[in-house]
Design a protein around this motif. Sequence first.
Motif, PDB file in Angstrom:
ATOM      1  N   GLU A  89       0.820  -1.223   0.000  1.00 24.98           N
ATOM      2  CA  GLU A  89       0.000   0.000   0.000  1.00 24.98           C
ATOM      3  C   GLU A  89       0.846   1.262   0.000  1.00 24.98           C
ATOM      4  N   GLU A  90       1.927   1.268   0.784  1.00 29.47           N
ATOM      5  CA  GLU A  90       2.747   2.471   0.894  1.00 29.47           C
ATOM      6  C   GLU A  90       3.572   2.743  -0.361  1.00 29.47           C
ATOM      7  N   CYS A  91       3.608   1.781  -1.299  1.00 27.64           N
ATOM      8  CA  CYS A  91       4.440   1.927  -2.488  1.00 27.64           C
ATOM      9  C   CYS A  91       3.648   2.134  -3.784  1.00 27.64           C
ATOM     10  N   ARG A  92       2.344   2.148  -3.685  1.00 26.69           N
ATOM     11  CA  ARG A  92       1.540   2.341  -4.886  1.00 26.69           C
ATOM     12  C   ARG A  92       1.800   3.716  -5.488  1.00 26.69           C
ATOM     13  N   GLY A  93       2.123   3.720  -6.776  1.00 32.18           N
ATOM     14  CA  GLY A  93       2.375   4.980  -7.462  1.00 32.18           C
ATOM     15  C   GLY A  93       3.770   5.537  -7.260  1.00 32.18           C
ATOM     16  N   CYS A  94       4.646   4.830  -6.537  1.00 31.42           N
ATOM     17  CA  CYS A  94       5.991   5.341  -6.293  1.00 31.42           C
ATOM     18  C   CYS A  94       6.815   5.288  -7.581  1.00 31.42           C
TER      19      CYS A  94
END
Length: 368
Positions: free
Chosen positions: A326-331
């Motif tokens: 979740e914390e890496c989506r779109g990174c």
Amino acid sequence: MKSPEGYPGITSAPRELDIGLTGKCNLKCRYCFYAESMEKMDDLTTDAWLAFFREAGGLGIQKVCLSGGEVFVRKDLFELIDGVIENKMRYSILSNGTLIDENVLAEFSKGKRRLRLDSIQISIDGSCAEIHDRSRPPESFEKAIYALRLLKKRDFPVTVRVTINRHNVDDLENIAALLLDDVGLPGFSTNEADYMGSARCNGQDIILTVEERKRAMASLVAINERYGGRIGAQAGPLARARMMKEIRERLEKGETSKKGRGTFCSCGGVFNKMAVLHDGTYVPCNMLPALVMGRMGEVSLREVWQTHPNIICVRERRRIPITEAEECRGCIYAGFCTGGCPGTVMSKTGILNSIDPLACYKRYLQEV
């Protein structure tokens, strides 16, 4: 050895084993990652280990790494080493060094003990007792450095691991001078105290702050350049500095990813080795003690290696895109990421497929 079905390239048994022979230790270090497991389990008997070595040798396993606790507290250590050798395996030892003396080294001269020994790794965490003993019990330094010099003098294959923490972060120059110039080692390796084991209780006193980690990264890079690349690291500040430098250089070239990254692929150990804890519990890695795969004598080593869900799920991580976290989506940096050590990740988050903040380039940019 043939590959298990569905996993091309993985042999039918591990090539290597990490073996915790004992949960007992003569020291109580402030960052020991194995501390929680030590207190909950009893050591296996001599006969149980010897039977296991026969099983391992019969599977064609090539090497074992013997650790603890502290392996030299076992009175039957050399009997166990002979069991390893009799079953045609090589071995290495991890030790705090404080129990090694001339009498211990004399035991290695018997039979093929010296011939089959790959290395003895000693832990050194400072250039002097004042610094080393801040993260280890009093008088640890003098005993460990005595053992190190003795091993070097007797031409044993000795290595050193330095665990960087708040007590030695400003002593790295002196540590390098001690180990490389004074003792005359060809090199040494480094890692970092992290939030696991006894460091959970001592964290604010032992684990690096953001500023201290940045200082360690810069210092180790400079020291390593001066010593011609003789400092190694698979984790910790030096490894992090190398990774961040590579990502920055690739970004400057206009690259958005690197082949082989972008998934939870940081751990390659579970494709060629696994671990056995000191009570005979099988786990994918000694840093993943919660992922129990059965126990020696109750299930075969070959079976857990090939089929147990807990080691398969660690292998499967490398097929999972980083962006599923979740914390890496779109990174925009996800194509360079590996997620970090699963053992560290689980210790910090309780979730296997999550991100170690120390492996995150976006977080690194926020820190510098």
